[in-house]
Design an enzyme around this catalytic site. Structure first.
Site, PDB file in Angstrom:
ATOM      1  N   ARG A 261      18.004  65.818  32.543  1.00  0.00           N
ATOM      2  CA  ARG A 261      17.938  64.354  32.575  1.00  0.00           C
ATOM      3  C   ARG A 261      18.945  63.760  33.547  1.00  0.00           C
ATOM      4  O   ARG A 261      18.784  62.652  34.030  1.00  0.00           O
ATOM      5  CB  ARG A 261      18.245  63.781  31.174  1.00  0.00           C
TER       6      ARG A 261
ATOM      7  N   ARG B  95      23.755  64.727  42.781  1.00  0.00           N
ATOM      8  CA  ARG B  95      23.450  64.179  44.112  1.00  0.00           C
ATOM      9  C   ARG B  95      24.483  64.609  45.149  1.00  0.00           C
ATOM     10  O   ARG B  95      25.685  64.580  44.877  1.00  0.00           O
ATOM     11  CB  ARG B  95      23.426  62.647  44.057  1.00  0.00           C
TER      12      ARG B  95
ATOM     13  N   ARG C  20      20.959  65.292  15.509  1.00  0.00           N
ATOM     14  CA  ARG C  20      22.336  64.815  15.483  1.00  0.00           C
ATOM     15  C   ARG C  20      22.328  63.306  15.324  1.00  0.00           C
ATOM     16  O   ARG C  20      21.399  62.618  15.754  1.00  0.00           O
ATOM     17  CB  ARG C  20      23.133  65.290  16.685  1.00  0.00           C
TER      18      ARG C  20
ATOM     19  N   ARG D 153      32.277  58.665  24.133  1.00  0.00           N
ATOM     20  CA  ARG D 153      32.322  57.609  25.146  1.00  0.00           C
ATOM     21  C   ARG D 153      32.713  56.288  24.519  1.00  0.00           C
ATOM     22  O   ARG D 153      32.633  56.111  23.301  1.00  0.00           O
ATOM     23  CB  ARG D 153      30.985  57.487  25.870  1.00  0.00           C
TER      24      ARG D 153
ATOM     25  N   GLU E  41      31.918  55.976  20.428  1.00  0.00           N
ATOM     26  CA  GLU E  41      30.777  56.724  19.916  1.00  0.00           C
ATOM     27  C   GLU E  41      31.199  58.151  19.581  1.00  0.00           C
ATOM     28  O   GLU E  41      31.821  58.814  20.416  1.00  0.00           O
ATOM     29  CB  GLU E  41      29.719  56.743  21.021  1.00  0.00           C
TER      30      GLU E  41
ATOM     31  N   TYR F 143      12.914  64.050  22.436  1.00  0.00           N
ATOM     32  CA  TYR F 143      13.726  62.967  22.994  1.00  0.00           C
ATOM     33  C   TYR F 143      12.824  62.134  23.897  1.00  0.00           C
ATOM     34  O   TYR F 143      12.287  62.636  24.878  1.00  0.00           O
ATOM     35  CB  TYR F 143      14.928  63.489  23.796  1.00  0.00           C
TER      36      TYR F 143
ATOM     37  N   ASP G  80      12.735  58.528  26.079  1.00  0.00           N
ATOM     38  CA  ASP G  80      13.302  57.263  26.514  1.00  0.00           C
ATOM     39  C   ASP G  80      12.322  56.163  26.144  1.00  0.00           C
ATOM     40  O   ASP G  80      11.141  56.431  25.871  1.00  0.00           O
ATOM     41  CB  ASP G  80      13.520  57.287  28.029  1.00  0.00           C
TER      42      ASP G  80
HETATM   43  P1  FAD Z   1      12.563  54.436  16.737  1.00  0.00           P
HETATM   44  O1  FAD Z   1      13.098  53.370  17.607  1.00  0.00           O
HETATM   45  O2  FAD Z   1      13.519  55.403  16.131  1.00  0.00           O
HETATM   46  O3  FAD Z   1      11.702  53.738  15.590  1.00  0.00           O
HETATM   47  C1  FAD Z   1      11.228  54.437  14.469  1.00  0.00           C
HETATM   48  C2  FAD Z   1      11.222  53.463  13.302  1.00  0.00           C
HETATM   49  O4  FAD Z   1      10.585  54.096  12.187  1.00  0.00           O
HETATM   50  C3  FAD Z   1      12.609  53.069  12.836  1.00  0.00           C
HETATM   51  O5  FAD Z   1      12.770  51.673  12.899  1.00  0.00           O
HETATM   52  C4  FAD Z   1      12.687  53.603  11.398  1.00  0.00           C
HETATM   53  O6  FAD Z   1      13.414  52.748  10.527  1.00  0.00           O
HETATM   54  C5  FAD Z   1      11.220  53.654  11.011  1.00  0.00           C
HETATM   55  N1  FAD Z   1      10.918  54.607   9.943  1.00  0.00           N
HETATM   56  C6  FAD Z   1      11.258  55.915   9.880  1.00  0.00           C
HETATM   57  N2  FAD Z   1      10.811  56.460   8.730  1.00  0.00           N
HETATM   58  C7  FAD Z   1      10.183  55.469   8.047  1.00  0.00           C
HETATM   59  C8  FAD Z   1       9.516  55.412   6.778  1.00  0.00           C
HETATM   60  N3  FAD Z   1       9.402  56.483   5.980  1.00  0.00           N
HETATM   61  N4  FAD Z   1       8.990  54.231   6.382  1.00  0.00           N
HETATM   62  C9  FAD Z   1       9.099  53.127   7.168  1.00  0.00           C
HETATM   63  N5  FAD Z   1       9.712  53.133   8.368  1.00  0.00           N
HETATM   64  C10 FAD Z   1      10.250  54.291   8.802  1.00  0.00           C
HETATM   65  N6  FAD Z   1      15.953  55.017  25.741  1.00  0.00           N
HETATM   66  C11 FAD Z   1      16.043  54.506  26.992  1.00  0.00           C
HETATM   67  O7  FAD Z   1      15.015  54.301  27.636  1.00  0.00           O
HETATM   68  N7  FAD Z   1      17.256  54.197  27.545  1.00  0.00           N
HETATM   69  C12 FAD Z   1      18.425  54.385  26.871  1.00  0.00           C
HETATM   70  O8  FAD Z   1      19.497  54.097  27.408  1.00  0.00           O
HETATM   71  C13 FAD Z   1      18.367  54.926  25.559  1.00  0.00           C
HETATM   72  N8  FAD Z   1      19.487  55.130  24.868  1.00  0.00           N
HETATM   73  C14 FAD Z   1      19.408  55.614  23.609  1.00  0.00           C
HETATM   74  C15 FAD Z   1      20.588  55.784  22.905  1.00  0.00           C
HETATM   75  C16 FAD Z   1      20.556  56.250  21.613  1.00  0.00           C
HETATM   76  C17 FAD Z   1      21.832  56.415  20.857  1.00  0.00           C
HETATM   77  C18 FAD Z   1      19.305  56.601  21.015  1.00  0.00           C
HETATM   78  C19 FAD Z   1      19.248  57.140  19.611  1.00  0.00           C
HETATM   79  C20 FAD Z   1      18.138  56.446  21.713  1.00  0.00           C
HETATM   80  C21 FAD Z   1      18.169  55.951  23.017  1.00  0.00           C
HETATM   81  N9  FAD Z   1      16.995  55.736  23.734  1.00  0.00           N
HETATM   82  C22 FAD Z   1      17.081  55.237  25.011  1.00  0.00           C
HETATM   83  C23 FAD Z   1      15.666  56.069  23.160  1.00  0.00           C
HETATM   84  C24 FAD Z   1      15.024  54.860  22.462  1.00  0.00           C
HETATM   85  O9  FAD Z   1      15.796  54.463  21.370  1.00  0.00           O
HETATM   86  C25 FAD Z   1      13.590  55.246  22.000  1.00  0.00           C
HETATM   87  O10 FAD Z   1      12.832  55.674  23.087  1.00  0.00           O
HETATM   88  C26 FAD Z   1      12.887  54.065  21.394  1.00  0.00           C
HETATM   89  O11 FAD Z   1      13.648  53.579  20.328  1.00  0.00           O
HETATM   90  C27 FAD Z   1      11.450  54.380  20.927  1.00  0.00           C
HETATM   91  O12 FAD Z   1      11.487  54.981  19.781  1.00  0.00           O
HETATM   92  P2  FAD Z   1      10.425  55.101  18.615  1.00  0.00           P
HETATM   93  O13 FAD Z   1       9.610  53.908  18.372  1.00  0.00           O
HETATM   94  O14 FAD Z   1       9.724  56.385  18.802  1.00  0.00           O
HETATM   95  O15 FAD Z   1      11.465  55.332  17.420  1.00  0.00           O
HETATM   96  N1  UDP Z   2      26.348  65.214  29.829  1.00  0.00           N
HETATM   97  C1  UDP Z   2      27.576  65.793  29.984  1.00  0.00           C
HETATM   98  N2  UDP Z   2      28.613  65.043  30.445  1.00  0.00           N
HETATM   99  C2  UDP Z   2      28.498  63.731  30.729  1.00  0.00           C
HETATM  100  C3  UDP Z   2      27.233  63.126  30.560  1.00  0.00           C
HETATM  101  C4  UDP Z   2      26.178  63.896  30.100  1.00  0.00           C
HETATM  102  O1  UDP Z   2      27.732  66.971  29.697  1.00  0.00           O
HETATM  103  O2  UDP Z   2      29.494  63.100  31.119  1.00  0.00           O
HETATM  104  C5  UDP Z   2      25.239  66.051  29.315  1.00  0.00           C
HETATM  105  C6  UDP Z   2      25.186  66.050  27.784  1.00  0.00           C
HETATM  106  O3  UDP Z   2      24.735  67.306  27.347  1.00  0.00           O
HETATM  107  C7  UDP Z   2      24.168  64.961  27.504  1.00  0.00           C
HETATM  108  C8  UDP Z   2      23.159  65.213  28.638  1.00  0.00           C
HETATM  109  O4  UDP Z   2      23.990  65.556  29.760  1.00  0.00           O
HETATM  110  O5  UDP Z   2      23.593  65.086  26.233  1.00  0.00           O
HETATM  111  C9  UDP Z   2      22.282  64.029  28.975  1.00  0.00           C
HETATM  112  O6  UDP Z   2      23.101  62.909  29.206  1.00  0.00           O
HETATM  113  P1  UDP Z   2      22.562  61.454  28.991  1.00  0.00           P
HETATM  114  O7  UDP Z   2      23.647  60.496  29.340  1.00  0.00           O
HETATM  115  O8  UDP Z   2      21.233  61.342  29.639  1.00  0.00           O
HETATM  116  O9  UDP Z   2      22.193  61.419  27.457  1.00  0.00           O
HETATM  117  P2  UDP Z   2      22.936  61.091  26.117  1.00  0.00           P
HETATM  118  O10 UDP Z   2      22.970  62.366  25.349  1.00  0.00           O
HETATM  119  O11 UDP Z   2      24.292  60.602  26.459  1.00  0.00           O
HETATM  120  O12 UDP Z   2      22.040  60.048  25.537  1.00  0.00           O
END
Ligand code: FAD
Ligand code: UDP
Length: 397
Positions: free
Chosen positions: A173, A177, A256, A287, A310, A360, A362
């Site tokens: 991911r 560069r 996790r 971070r 975090e 995973y 996005d």
């Molecule tokens: P979710 O957003 O997880 O939604 C699932 C929903 O189902 C939740 O609201 C939950 O409460 C509900 N649910 C689960 N079980 C039940 C049940 N039994 N009954 C009723 N409801 C239930 N994407 C990016 O593009 N850019 C980013 O920078 C980025 N950063 C992220 C950082 C973090 C820490 C995390 C965790 C994810 C990140 N993502 C990012 C990914 C992004 O969150 C997901 O792509 C997006 O939320 C789409 O998810 P989803 O709808 O599949 O699931």
């Molecule tokens: N990573 C790392 N060092 C950094 C940033 C990222 O080792 O400073 C690794 C780490 O394993 C991370 C993965 O690259 O889970 C992807 O990073 P990204 O920022 O896309 O995802 P995150 O896990 O932070 O959502």
């Protein structure tokens, strides 16, 4: 209540399915066990500072998918934000993702792109054949010294798993560069929703054919929108955890979770950047996010800032599952769950999203995958044949 489709989970996957189904004339009930829609992309305004805080960690929108970009722009505009991240190693700040600036600062050198490539190739020469895991992939991309400085300990903190047990894709991911370009993403489109994630996500659910039922767990309890009441009566798109749906029949999949420690500080700017990673093992967080920097165009007060530290750990039964760990054992369990998923299709249940597919995703990937599911909605809602008003519509008391 009469509905044609029940969507479990009001995250971006579920909302996209619901909105598109409603546009096609279906009445949709969306259930979510949380007290807000939007899933993990949800954000809120910090009451003391007015700063928008992403409740479940920083969410940066980016995509090269034209269909997704066109779709999301129906609900929100996007700012010109471009994501950039720095990292602290040995008390010094370096640019990410690993680029010529990182490499030359680390080696105290003045290499051009070709010399830098040669150096990394020499340092990666210890590896033969296809990389089999995250460590081998990272060493093949950047050599061992940079891997040990910026990746090894950070990844161990993030995943609580030996990098040799993690799949190579996790590190793919991150671009590497041989220029000084330190944009985090390569995608054509990037930005943050102009008036925030909450406004965007709420607009998606704001449709006369969509009813949203918050605080409602599909798998628990005796209510009109529970699995027991709905399954086999109305088609379901389920986006909760796949293992939990089947009562952990093949064992729990590894996730996790994250702990977010939020603090309001009496300064206008704490770290000068939205995200500062901490690469070293002796710092217990991964971070620090400083949310004001996601919206430089907004007029936030200048004497306060919100930061979030975090920390990552393995998810226990009561924790929010954020990232699939995907060890070899998880992958073999997932194959067994996929067979059950296939069988559930006969009862009109389709699985999707991050939790429902143990992938995973996005945001743009979740939306793209939901749009693909909607392309096949007729088949799910009506078994086969064309859409008719009656379909398998059911009365849910
Ligand atoms: P979710 O957003 O997880 O939604 C699932 C929903 O189902 C939740 O609201 C939950 O409460 C509900 N649910 C689960 N079980 C039940 C049940 N039994 N009954 C009723 N409801 C239930 N994407 C990016 O593009 N850019 C980013 O920078 C980025 N950063 C992220 C950082 C973090 C820490 C995390 C965790 C994810 C990140 N993502 C990012 C990914 C992004 O969150 C997901 O792509 C997006 O939320 C789409 O998810 P989803 O709808 O599949 O699931
Ligand atoms: N990573 C790392 N060092 C950094 C940033 C990222 O080792 O400073 C690794 C780490 O394993 C991370 C993965 O690259 O889970 C992807 O990073 P990204 O920022 O896309 O995802 P995150 O896990 O932070 O959502």
């Amino acid at each position: 209540m009469r509905v044609d489709l029940v969507v479990v989970g009001a995250g971006l996957f579920g909302l996209t399915v619901a909105e598109q189904a409603a546009e096609r004339g279906l009445d949709v009930a969306v259930v979510d066990r949380r007290d807000h829609p939007g899933g993990n992309a949800w954000s809120e305004t910090d009451p003391e500072t007015g700063i928008e805080v992403h409740r479940y960690g920083a969410h940066l929108f980016h995509t090269s998918n034209e269909r997704v970009w066109e779709y999301v722009n129906r609900f929100t505009g996007f700012t010109a934000y471009q994501h950039r991240v720095w990292t602290v190693h040995g008390g010094e700040v370096y640019p990410l993702p690993i680029n010529l600036g990182t490499l030359n600062q680390f080696f105290r050198s003045n290499h051009g792109p070709d010399e830098a490539r040669r150096l990394v190739a020499e340092q990666a020469a210890e590896l033969m054949g296809e990389p089999r895991n995250l460590e081998e992939k990272a060493v093949s991309l950047i050599g061992r010294p940079l891997y040990e400085a910026f990746i090894r300990d950070y990844t161990a903190k993030q995943w609580q798993t030996d990098p040799r047990d993690l799949p190579a894709e996790v590190i793919s991911r991150l671009p590497v560069r041989y220029t000084y370009d330190n944009r985090y993403f390569n995608d054509r489109y990037e930005g943050l929703p102009t008036d925030g994630y909450a406004a965007w996500l709420s607009r998606m659910a704001d449709h006369p054919r969509i009813s949203v039922h918050l605080g409602t767990d599909f798998l628990d309890g005796d209510h009109a929108l529970s699995r027991d009441a709905v399954r086999g009566q109305v088609p379901v798109v389920y986006t909760g955890p796949v293992d939990r749906y089947f009562g952990d029949a093949h064992g729990a999949l590894g996730w996790r979770t994250l702990d977010f420690e939020r603090e309001v500080l009496p300064v206008g700017d704490f770290q000068g950047a939205p995200v500062m990673n901490y690469a070293d093992g002796d710092v217990d967080f991964t971070r620090i996010l400083e949310f004001r920097h996601f919206h430089p165009e907004r007029d936030y007060r200048a004497d306060r800032t919100v930061i979030v530290r975090e920390r990552s750990r393995s998810a226990g039964p009561g924790d929010e599952p954020y990232y699939p760990v995907n060890t070899p054992e998880d992958r073999s369990r997932l194959l067994a769950y996929r067979e059950l998923v296939e069988q559930e299709r006969a009862s009109g249940v389709a699985f999707g999203g991050r939790l429902g597919t143990y992938q995973y995703l996005d945001m743009h990937m979740a939306i793209a995958s939901a749009l693909r599911l909607v392309d096949d909605l007729d088949e799910l809602v009506h078994g086969r044949g064309t859409v008719t008003a009656a379909g398998r519509r059911a009365a849910l008391a």
